[in-house]
Design a protein around this motif. Structure first.
Motif, PDB file in Angstrom:
ATOM      1  N   ARG A 270       0.825  -1.217   0.000  1.00  0.00           N
ATOM      2  CA  ARG A 270       0.000   0.000   0.000  1.00  0.00           C
ATOM      3  C   ARG A 270       0.856   1.263   0.000  1.00  0.00           C
ATOM      4  O   ARG A 270       0.511   2.263  -0.614  1.00  0.00           O
ATOM      5  CB  ARG A 270      -0.892  -0.024   1.258  1.00  0.00           C
ATOM      6  N   ALA A 271       1.989   1.233   0.706  1.00  0.00           N
ATOM      7  CA  ALA A 271       2.825   2.429   0.812  1.00  0.00           C
ATOM      8  C   ALA A 271       3.732   2.616  -0.406  1.00  0.00           C
ATOM      9  O   ALA A 271       4.589   3.504  -0.415  1.00  0.00           O
ATOM     10  CB  ALA A 271       3.665   2.372   2.082  1.00  0.00           C
ATOM     11  N   ASN A 275       7.365  -4.956  -0.459  1.00  0.00           N
ATOM     12  CA  ASN A 275       7.237  -5.767   0.751  1.00  0.00           C
ATOM     13  C   ASN A 275       7.811  -7.150   0.463  1.00  0.00           C
ATOM     14  O   ASN A 275       7.373  -7.823  -0.464  1.00  0.00           O
ATOM     15  CB  ASN A 275       5.769  -5.903   1.157  1.00  0.00           C
ATOM     16  N   LEU A 307      -3.157  -8.635   2.349  1.00  0.00           N
ATOM     17  CA  LEU A 307      -2.799  -8.134   3.687  1.00  0.00           C
ATOM     18  C   LEU A 307      -2.947  -6.614   3.752  1.00  0.00           C
ATOM     19  O   LEU A 307      -3.483  -6.068   4.728  1.00  0.00           O
ATOM     20  CB  LEU A 307      -1.362  -8.545   4.046  1.00  0.00           C
ATOM     21  N   CYS A 308      -2.492  -5.943   2.722  1.00  0.00           N
ATOM     22  CA  CYS A 308      -2.572  -4.474   2.719  1.00  0.00           C
ATOM     23  C   CYS A 308      -4.018  -3.996   2.678  1.00  0.00           C
ATOM     24  O   CYS A 308      -4.333  -2.934   3.211  1.00  0.00           O
ATOM     25  CB  CYS A 308      -1.796  -3.891   1.539  1.00  0.00           C
ATOM     26  N   CYS A 311      -4.944  -4.338   6.371  1.00  0.00           N
ATOM     27  CA  CYS A 311      -4.127  -3.726   7.425  1.00  0.00           C
ATOM     28  C   CYS A 311      -4.247  -2.188   7.475  1.00  0.00           C
ATOM     29  O   CYS A 311      -4.711  -1.634   8.452  1.00  0.00           O
ATOM     30  CB  CYS A 311      -2.678  -4.171   7.219  1.00  0.00           C
ATOM     31  N   LYS A 312      -3.828  -1.495   6.480  1.00  0.00           N
ATOM     32  CA  LYS A 312      -3.928  -0.020   6.361  1.00  0.00           C
ATOM     33  C   LYS A 312      -3.147   0.765   7.418  1.00  0.00           C
ATOM     34  O   LYS A 312      -3.369   1.954   7.625  1.00  0.00           O
ATOM     35  CB  LYS A 312      -5.393   0.438   6.421  1.00  0.00           C
ATOM     36  N   LYS A 313      -2.295   0.094   8.148  1.00  0.00           N
ATOM     37  CA  LYS A 313      -1.588   0.766   9.236  1.00  0.00           C
ATOM     38  C   LYS A 313      -0.716   1.928   8.737  1.00  0.00           C
ATOM     39  O   LYS A 313      -0.679   2.997   9.333  1.00  0.00           O
ATOM     40  CB  LYS A 313      -0.695  -0.264   9.937  1.00  0.00           C
ATOM     41  N   CYS A 314      -0.025   1.705   7.620  1.00  0.00           N
ATOM     42  CA  CYS A 314       0.865   2.760   7.116  1.00  0.00           C
ATOM     43  C   CYS A 314       0.063   4.002   6.748  1.00  0.00           C
ATOM     44  O   CYS A 314       0.509   5.127   6.974  1.00  0.00           O
ATOM     45  CB  CYS A 314       1.681   2.257   5.929  1.00  0.00           C
ATOM     46  N   CYS A 365       4.749  -0.905   9.644  1.00  0.00           N
ATOM     47  CA  CYS A 365       4.256  -2.043   8.855  1.00  0.00           C
ATOM     48  C   CYS A 365       4.308  -3.319   9.677  1.00  0.00           C
ATOM     49  O   CYS A 365       5.315  -3.618  10.331  1.00  0.00           O
ATOM     50  CB  CYS A 365       5.098  -2.210   7.594  1.00  0.00           C
ATOM     51  N   CYS A 366       3.210  -4.067   9.644  1.00  0.00           N
ATOM     52  CA  CYS A 366       3.184  -5.273  10.480  1.00  0.00           C
ATOM     53  C   CYS A 366       4.153  -6.326   9.958  1.00  0.00           C
ATOM     54  O   CYS A 366       4.377  -7.340  10.588  1.00  0.00           O
ATOM     55  CB  CYS A 366       1.773  -5.813  10.641  1.00  0.00           C
TER      56      CYS A 366
HETATM   57  S1  SF4 Z   1       1.516  -1.298   7.027  1.00  0.00           S
HETATM   58 FE1  SF4 Z   1      -0.041  -2.742   6.407  1.00  0.00          FE
HETATM   59  S2  SF4 Z   1      -1.037  -1.787   4.667  1.00  0.00           S
HETATM   60 FE2  SF4 Z   1       0.902  -0.738   4.934  1.00  0.00          FE
HETATM   61  S3  SF4 Z   1       2.378  -1.816   3.621  1.00  0.00           S
HETATM   62 FE3  SF4 Z   1       2.505  -2.770   5.644  1.00  0.00          FE
HETATM   63  S4  SF4 Z   1       1.071  -4.511   5.527  1.00  0.00           S
HETATM   64 FE4  SF4 Z   1       0.554  -3.122   3.842  1.00  0.00          FE
END
Ligand code: SF4
Ligand code: SF4
Length: 433
Positions: A270-271, A275, A307-308, A311-314, A365-366
């Motif tokens: 996503r970022a 990965n 996963l992205c 997740c959306k954490k970034c 990122c996880c």
């Molecule tokens: S934080 Fe989550 S959404 Fe962003 S790149 Fe990592 S796995 Fe993907």
């Protein structure tokens, strides 16, 4: 000067060229359960692909010298960018960066000294431009690929892969004076193979302290890119030239992320970063292009897109909203991706007088975890199972927190001998398991 390892670094696109590269013919995807090798790239091509002008990268633009021939030629091509860039330029002079560094770490003489000791790439650049050995070593493409990958690991690469270069990933114009090219010269399509190497961030104490714009971020980025990466790139280039083939490293001829996907190192997240299964996005890419024929590696499907999506954490931690939290990907210059606003990201860094990324997306990122058997096991499950991806995204929040915790400098790099507080020691421990 940091090459931004994202698939759409400028977010501005580039003017179409007369020749558009054909879209991929849809075929059925076949993925090996064990190796995760797949027969199709893991990005979806949805339109014609066009080569990108490297000089459009925000940091490349900031390095153009006002009044120079290259400056005038560039803004004649892209006049709409000139006013905007003029306003930003005073924030990114070398003097401004130095002032900012000193103000950020005025008390931390050890960290400042280490940062200033990081840049060796300038001294090495001449070595990357040596002559090609007239006595060519002849090998089969398979043997050449095995040799190159062995040499890459021997030199210290954490990951390595080989791809036949899709011409659409080659930049149109050079942004540096190197390899016989001057800034603004067209980049020829004369080196059809790419060796993509990754150097991983291994020092978690530094990574955790590097969150946000800080000197530690500068130290880590400079250490990985301009020291370890530079040695790797220069020596690989030199090795291939000694085999009797052309090779380039510092020219920045090719977009690193899509090439790394094609070389089987990982998938785009996503970022916009690559990965990887083992290190997540906590790597820096070093690419060497060459005309040495090598058997390419195929792409891998390790479940990044799914996963992205979950997740959306970034996207949530990015301080300037440069990463989208939307579920659906968009057509970004012919490829379906989550768009990343490279200008916003760069403006954030420029405003802080820093060259390096702010590390929030990378460290939140996880997938960015210390290397141990637990995380390798989880990564293998995540690569194969949608259920594991749902659980993994949720568990990561529970164990490590939704927002990254900010740590101080590692104890060995602090000027004072003060011990870290209990809360920080617990947080460090949690991030090490
Ligand atoms: S934080 Fe989550 S959404 Fe962003 S790149 Fe990592 S796995 Fe993907
Ligand atoms: S988190 Fe920082 S480095 Fe990442 S996209 Fe946002 S501003 Fe850029």
């Amino acid at each position: 000067m940091v090459e931004t390892d994202t698939m759409d670094p400028t977010g501005t696109g580039s003017p179409p060229e007369p020749q558009a590269w054909p879209t991929a013919t849809p075929r059925k995807r076949k993925t090996s359960f064990w190796t995760r090798k797949t027969n199709l790239p893991t990005y979806e091509v949805v339109g014609p692909l066009h080569r990108l002008d490297y000089r459009l990268l925000s940091n490349a633009r900031s390095e153009l010298n006002p009044g120079s021939e290259q400056y005038n030629a560039f803004y004649k091509m892209y006049p709409e960018l000139e006013e905007y860039d003029k306003k930003l330029r005073p924030f990114v002079t070398e003097e401004q960066k130095e002032r900012q560094k000193e103000s950020l770490f005025g008390e931390e003489a050890l960290a400042l000294a280490l940062n200033n000791a990081c840049r060796i790439d300038h001294f090495l650049s001449r070595e990357a431009e040596g002559p090609v050995n007239p006595r060519r070593v002849i090998m089969t493409p398979e043997k050449a690929a095995r040799t190159i990958k062995g040499v890459a690991r021997h030199l210290g690469a954490d990951l390595v892969g080989i791809a036949r270069i899709n011409p659409a990933w080659v930049y149109t114009h050079s942004r540096v004076n190197t390899d016989g090219l001057r800034i603004g010269n067209p980049i020829p399509l004369d080196q059809p193979y790419g060796v993509v190497m990754a150097v991983a961030y291994h020092d978690f104490d530094m990574l955790l302290a590097g969150r946000g714009i800080s000197l530690v971020g500068n130290i880590e980025t400079d250490h990985i890119v301009f020291c370890l990466g530079a040695v790797l790139g220069v020596r690989m280039t030199s090795f291939i030239r000694n085999l009797g083939y052309n090779a380039s490293y510092r020219g920045g001829r090719v977009q690193a992320v899509p090439l790394a996907v094609d070389a089987g190192l990982g998938e785009v997240g996503r970022a916009g970063m690559l990965n990887t299964k083992k290190y997540g996005p906590a790597i820096r890419l070093v690419t060497v292009t060459t005309d040495l024929p090598m058997a390419p590696d195929g792409p891998v499907d390790i479940g990044v897109k799914d996963l992205c999506r979950k997740c959306k954490k970034c996207a949530e931690v990015c301080p300037v909203g440069a990463i989208t939290d939307r579920d659906e990907q968009e057509n970004v210059r012919g490829v379906k991706l989550w768009p990343v606003d490279g200008e916003k990201c760069w403006r954030h860094r420029a405003a802080m007088g820093s060259d390096c990324a702010c590390f929030y997306c990378l460290s939140a990122c996880c997938w960015t975890k210390p290397q141990n058997i637990l995380h390798w096991g989880i990564a293998e499950m995540v690569a194969r199972s949608s259920l594991a991806r749902t659980l993994f995204a949720w568990l990561d929040d529970v164990l490590y927190g939704h927002q990254p915790r900010q740590h101080k400098l590692p104890v060995w790099l602090r000027y004072s001998d003060e011990k870290p507080a209990l809360k920080e020691r617990i947080s460090r421990f949690l991030h090490h398991v």
